[in-house]
Design an enzyme around this catalytic site. Structure first.
Site, PDB file in Angstrom:
ATOM      1  N   ALA A  17       0.822  -1.207   0.000  1.00 35.50           N
ATOM      2  CA  ALA A  17       0.000   0.000   0.000  1.00 35.50           C
ATOM      3  C   ALA A  17       0.860   1.263   0.000  1.00 35.50           C
ATOM      4  O   ALA A  17       0.500   2.273  -0.617  1.00 35.50           O
ATOM      5  CB  ALA A  17      -0.933   0.001   1.206  1.00 35.50           C
ATOM      6  N   LYS A  19       3.832   1.660  -1.385  1.00 32.22           N
ATOM      7  CA  LYS A  19       4.385   1.887  -2.724  1.00 32.22           C
ATOM      8  C   LYS A  19       3.314   2.433  -3.656  1.00 32.22           C
ATOM      9  O   LYS A  19       3.584   3.319  -4.474  1.00 32.22           O
ATOM     10  CB  LYS A  19       4.964   0.584  -3.281  1.00 32.22           C
ATOM     11  CG  LYS A  19       5.623   0.751  -4.649  1.00 32.22           C
ATOM     12  CD  LYS A  19       6.317  -0.519  -5.109  1.00 32.22           C
ATOM     13  CE  LYS A  19       7.573  -0.782  -4.317  1.00 32.22           C
ATOM     14  NZ  LYS A  19       8.358  -1.913  -4.891  1.00 32.22           N
ATOM     15  N   ASP A  75      11.732  -2.573  -9.900  1.00 33.21           N
ATOM     16  CA  ASP A  75      12.649  -3.457  -9.190  1.00 33.21           C
ATOM     17  C   ASP A  75      13.874  -2.625  -8.858  1.00 33.21           C
ATOM     18  O   ASP A  75      14.357  -1.853  -9.705  1.00 33.21           O
ATOM     19  CB  ASP A  75      13.026  -4.677 -10.029  1.00 33.21           C
ATOM     20  CG  ASP A  75      13.523  -5.818  -9.143  1.00 33.21           C
ATOM     21  OD1 ASP A  75      12.785  -6.208  -8.217  1.00 33.21           O
ATOM     22  OD2 ASP A  75      14.640  -6.321  -9.369  1.00 33.21           O
ATOM     23  N   SER A  76      14.346  -2.736  -7.644  1.00 34.18           N
ATOM     24  CA  SER A  76      15.443  -1.875  -7.225  1.00 34.18           C
ATOM     25  C   SER A  76      16.321  -2.599  -6.224  1.00 34.18           C
ATOM     26  O   SER A  76      15.935  -3.624  -5.654  1.00 34.18           O
ATOM     27  CB  SER A  76      14.896  -0.580  -6.615  1.00 34.18           C
ATOM     28  OG  SER A  76      14.055  -0.861  -5.510  1.00 34.18           O
ATOM     29  N   GLY A 167      15.749  -0.094   4.675  1.00 30.49           N
ATOM     30  CA  GLY A 167      16.672  -0.940   3.928  1.00 30.49           C
ATOM     31  C   GLY A 167      18.126  -0.609   4.255  1.00 30.49           C
ATOM     32  O   GLY A 167      18.512  -0.496   5.423  1.00 30.49           O
TER      33      GLY A 167
END
Length: 208
Positions: A17, A19, A75-76, A167
């Protein structure tokens, strides 16, 4: 000329949610109504690619084919030069706890420690150059795709600093700065990040 999204609905290939909210804020001003794959009950495909581009395309194509609506996936991850680009597409996997490391879930401090440990094994003079990558993939139901790649370069530091990011942000110092991503004001981080770079390219191509 690149095929255009146009106004209307766009499926964001995510079940997250947060993102969806972030991407909606970026694309909403351009007349795009963003829906999440999760809200449509679409399954999450296995990310079997070996590059960011491959994984982004897998997710975007799966959503487009299942929904019949043009879809966007990202994608990261973090790549470290001295580790031959690792963790790369396995950035999140490095944070996954093994059975002997506690309850299932992601432990980002553990992941940062793995990177630091591998660098320390190479010696104190090992270069600490690193970069974050973000790939955005658009897919249409008929199979056409468009890809946009963003990147921000920097260097790793230890110990982790700051609590504003997530992260690997607490160990990443972007080029030209002396603070980590996790110490930067979130608005400033979003302005210079790899995701911002990728979205700027998408917006310029799709809406200019």
């Amino acid at each position: 000329m690149t095929r255009r999204i146009g106004t209307g609905s766009l499926v964001i290939a995510t079940h997250n949610a947060g993102k969806l909210k972030e991407i909606s804020a970026l694309l909403g001003p351009h007349g795009v109504n963003c829906l999440s794959a999760g809200s449509l009950g679409l399954p999450e495909p296995a990310e079997t690619g070996t590059t960011f581009v491959e994984n982004a395309l897998i997710k975007a194509r799966a959503s487009a084919q299942a929904s019949g609506i043009v879809s966007l996936a990202d994608d990261s991850g973090l790549s470290v030069a001295a580790l031959d680009g690792r963790p790369g597409v396995y950035t999140a996997d490095w944070a996954e706890r093994q059975w002997f490391e506690g309850k299932p879930g992601r432990d980002w401090y553990m992941a940062m420690g793995k990177v630091e440990g591998l660098l320390c094994e190479q010696g104190p003079d090992t270069p600490r150059d690193a970069w974050f990558s973000c790939v955005l993939a658009l897919a249409w139901p008929d199979g056409e795709v468009a890809v946009y790649e963003g990147r921000v370069d920097g260097a790793l530091t230890w110990p982790p600093r700051g609590n504003l990011g997530f992260g690997y942000d607490p160990v990443f110092v972007p080029q030209g700065r002396d603070v980590t991503f996790a110490e930067l004001d979130p608005e400033e981080k979003h302005r210079i990040s790899h995701r911002a770079d990728a979205f700027a390219k998408l917006v310029a191509d799709q809406f200019s």
